[in-house]
Design a protein around this motif. Sequence first.
Motif, PDB file in Angstrom:
ATOM      1  N   VAL A   1       0.955  -1.284  -0.083  1.00  0.00           N
ATOM      2  CA  VAL A   1       0.012   0.043  -0.098  1.00  0.00           C
ATOM      3  C   VAL A   1       0.917   1.299  -0.059  1.00  0.00           C
ATOM      4  CG1 VAL A   1      -1.532   1.380   1.440  1.00  0.00           C
ATOM      5  CG2 VAL A   1      -1.991  -1.210   1.166  1.00  0.00           C
TER       6      VAL A   1
ATOM      7  N   ILE B   1       0.738   5.194   0.385  1.00  0.00           N
ATOM      8  CA  ILE B   1       0.066   6.194   1.150  1.00  0.00           C
ATOM      9  C   ILE B   1       0.886   7.595   0.773  1.00  0.00           C
ATOM     10  CG2 ILE B   1      -0.779   7.025   3.172  1.00  0.00           C
ATOM     11  CD1 ILE B   1      -0.248   4.000   4.217  1.00  0.00           C
TER      12      ILE B   1
ATOM     13  N   VAL C   1      -6.822   4.335   3.325  1.00  0.00           N
ATOM     14  CA  VAL C   1      -5.782   3.633   3.811  1.00  0.00           C
ATOM     15  C   VAL C   1      -6.538   2.158   4.121  1.00  0.00           C
ATOM     16  CG1 VAL C   1      -3.833   2.993   5.396  1.00  0.00           C
ATOM     17  CG2 VAL C   1      -4.138   5.429   4.508  1.00  0.00           C
ATOM     18  N   GLU C   2      -7.322   2.130   4.890  1.00  0.00           N
ATOM     19  CA  GLU C   2      -8.197   0.776   5.326  1.00  0.00           C
ATOM     20  C   GLU C   2      -8.371   0.046   4.352  1.00  0.00           C
ATOM     21  OE1 GLU C   2      -8.505   1.756  10.079  1.00  0.00           O
ATOM     22  OE2 GLU C   2     -10.485   2.056   8.407  1.00  0.00           O
TER      23      GLU C   2
ATOM     24  N   ILE D   1      -5.591  -1.448   2.181  1.00  0.00           N
ATOM     25  CA  ILE D   1      -5.144  -2.426   2.839  1.00  0.00           C
ATOM     26  C   ILE D   1      -5.970  -3.725   2.613  1.00  0.00           C
ATOM     27  CG2 ILE D   1      -4.534  -3.510   5.206  1.00  0.00           C
ATOM     28  CD1 ILE D   1      -4.048  -0.833   6.325  1.00  0.00           C
TER      29      ILE D   1
ATOM     30  N   LEU E   1       3.024  -1.452   4.106  1.00  0.00           N
ATOM     31  CA  LEU E   1       2.521   0.022   4.087  1.00  0.00           C
ATOM     32  C   LEU E   1       3.840   0.791   3.947  1.00  0.00           C
ATOM     33  CD1 LEU E   1       0.179  -1.401   5.577  1.00  0.00           C
ATOM     34  CD2 LEU E   1      -0.464   0.666   6.384  1.00  0.00           C
TER      35      LEU E   1
ATOM     36  N   ALA F   1       4.858   5.148   3.353  1.00  0.00           N
ATOM     37  CA  ALA F   1       3.968   6.495   3.463  1.00  0.00           C
ATOM     38  C   ALA F   1       5.046   7.427   3.036  1.00  0.00           C
ATOM     39  CB  ALA F   1       3.448   6.530   4.797  1.00  0.00           C
TER      40      ALA F   1
ATOM     41  N   SER G   1       0.858  10.940   6.864  1.00  0.00           N
ATOM     42  CA  SER G   1       0.751  10.000   6.030  1.00  0.00           C
ATOM     43  C   SER G   1       1.386   8.671   7.005  1.00  0.00           C
ATOM     44  CB  SER G   1       1.407   9.834   4.772  1.00  0.00           C
ATOM     45  OG  SER G   1       0.863  10.768   3.958  1.00  0.00           O
TER      46      SER G   1
ATOM     47  N   ALA H   1      -0.796   5.805   8.767  1.00  0.00           N
ATOM     48  CA  ALA H   1      -0.321   4.260   8.418  1.00  0.00           C
ATOM     49  C   ALA H   1      -0.343   3.516   9.670  1.00  0.00           C
ATOM     50  CB  ALA H   1       0.826   4.275   7.572  1.00  0.00           C
TER      51      ALA H   1
ATOM     52  N   ALA I   1      -0.239  -6.807   8.986  1.00  0.00           N
ATOM     53  CA  ALA I   1       0.122  -5.787   8.042  1.00  0.00           C
ATOM     54  C   ALA I   1       1.193  -4.982   8.845  1.00  0.00           C
ATOM     55  CB  ALA I   1      -1.072  -4.643   7.743  1.00  0.00           C
TER      56      ALA I   1
ATOM     57  N   PHE J   1       4.318  -1.614   8.664  1.00  0.00           N
ATOM     58  CA  PHE J   1       4.884  -0.462   8.217  1.00  0.00           C
ATOM     59  C   PHE J   1       6.135  -0.552   7.623  1.00  0.00           C
ATOM     60  CE2 PHE J   1       6.614   3.814   8.513  1.00  0.00           C
ATOM     61  CZ  PHE J   1       5.717   4.542   7.659  1.00  0.00           C
TER      62      PHE J   1
END
Lengths: 127, 207
Positions: free
Chosen positions: A7, A9, A51-52, A55, A66, A68, A73, A77, A87, A89
């Motif tokens: 993802v 962001i 964002v959700e 995901i 994720l 960003a 952001s 995240a 998930a 980051f």
Amino acid sequence: MSTVGIVVISHSRALAAGVAEVARAMGVGKAVVEPAGGGPDGGLGTSIDLVEQAIDAADGGAGVLLLADLGGSVLTARLAIEDRADAVFADAPLVEGAVAAASMAATGAGLATVKAAAEAAASHRKT
Amino acid sequence: MSAAAWIIRAAALVASEADRLTRLDAAIGDGDHGHNLDRGFTAAAAAIDGAAVDREAPPGRILIAAGRAIVSRTGGASGPLYGTALRRAGKALGDAPVVSAAGLGDALRAALDGVTELGGASEGDKTMVDALAPAVAACENALAEGGDLETCARAAAEAAAAGADATVPLQARKGRASYLGERSIGHIDPGAVSTALILRALAETAS
């Protein structure tokens, strides 16, 4: 076989879409890259709802990474995955990190390996 | 203490100060703080006023719902930060039907912990933490001296205002202002100002 979803962001809808476009190309048709750009009203900003949704769209069962751009952001995240075990980051530069993550995800590597590839992109020099 | 009254009062103060907050943010930030926060708190107040939240619900639940609305609608970095603050405060209050003075102290402490965990800022970084941390300390001091809810809330609000004023000479180490290095010195931090405003709303509605 499902690959790790990615993802992207950004405060900007166009920036997130553009980075996702480049990363998808590097993922040679195998990496799933979903953009989540712009604020609640579509202008510059960050939206946790977007964002959700991204995901969920990127989640093929192998986990989601994720990335960003900066500031809000990053906070959004991290907040979005607070209660999710599948998930994570990546502390990575947005473009290089997304490209590295998509490239690695396309090999079928697991979430930890894809995250490490994205984070290692921070040390790729251009000169 | 009515959590609903606090959030609705905070939304009114944020709305009336939105232009000033945005102006302060334009000096060292990206010039959207007041209007972002106005959108978030307006959504929180609307959730409380509307059918989305039962106004008779325990105060903790109302703060969690307000936090969710703020995260959803604010759009800037302040959304996740204030949303987390209110959600953590709400979780600390739990399902208690009324907020005690000690409960308020715990809630403010939980809010500060949530903000520092998510944002990674420490006191002195020229952020909202420079208002919130002294507010928590002042409330806890008031409690230790036997102060009631109103005293604790007033102490928190006064310390937050002083903390916000004290950000002027600081050099920013977080957020967009940190890119400016020494040029961030001499400006008040808009996040600290909005934190002081929200705690002023708390003091005005705590009784």
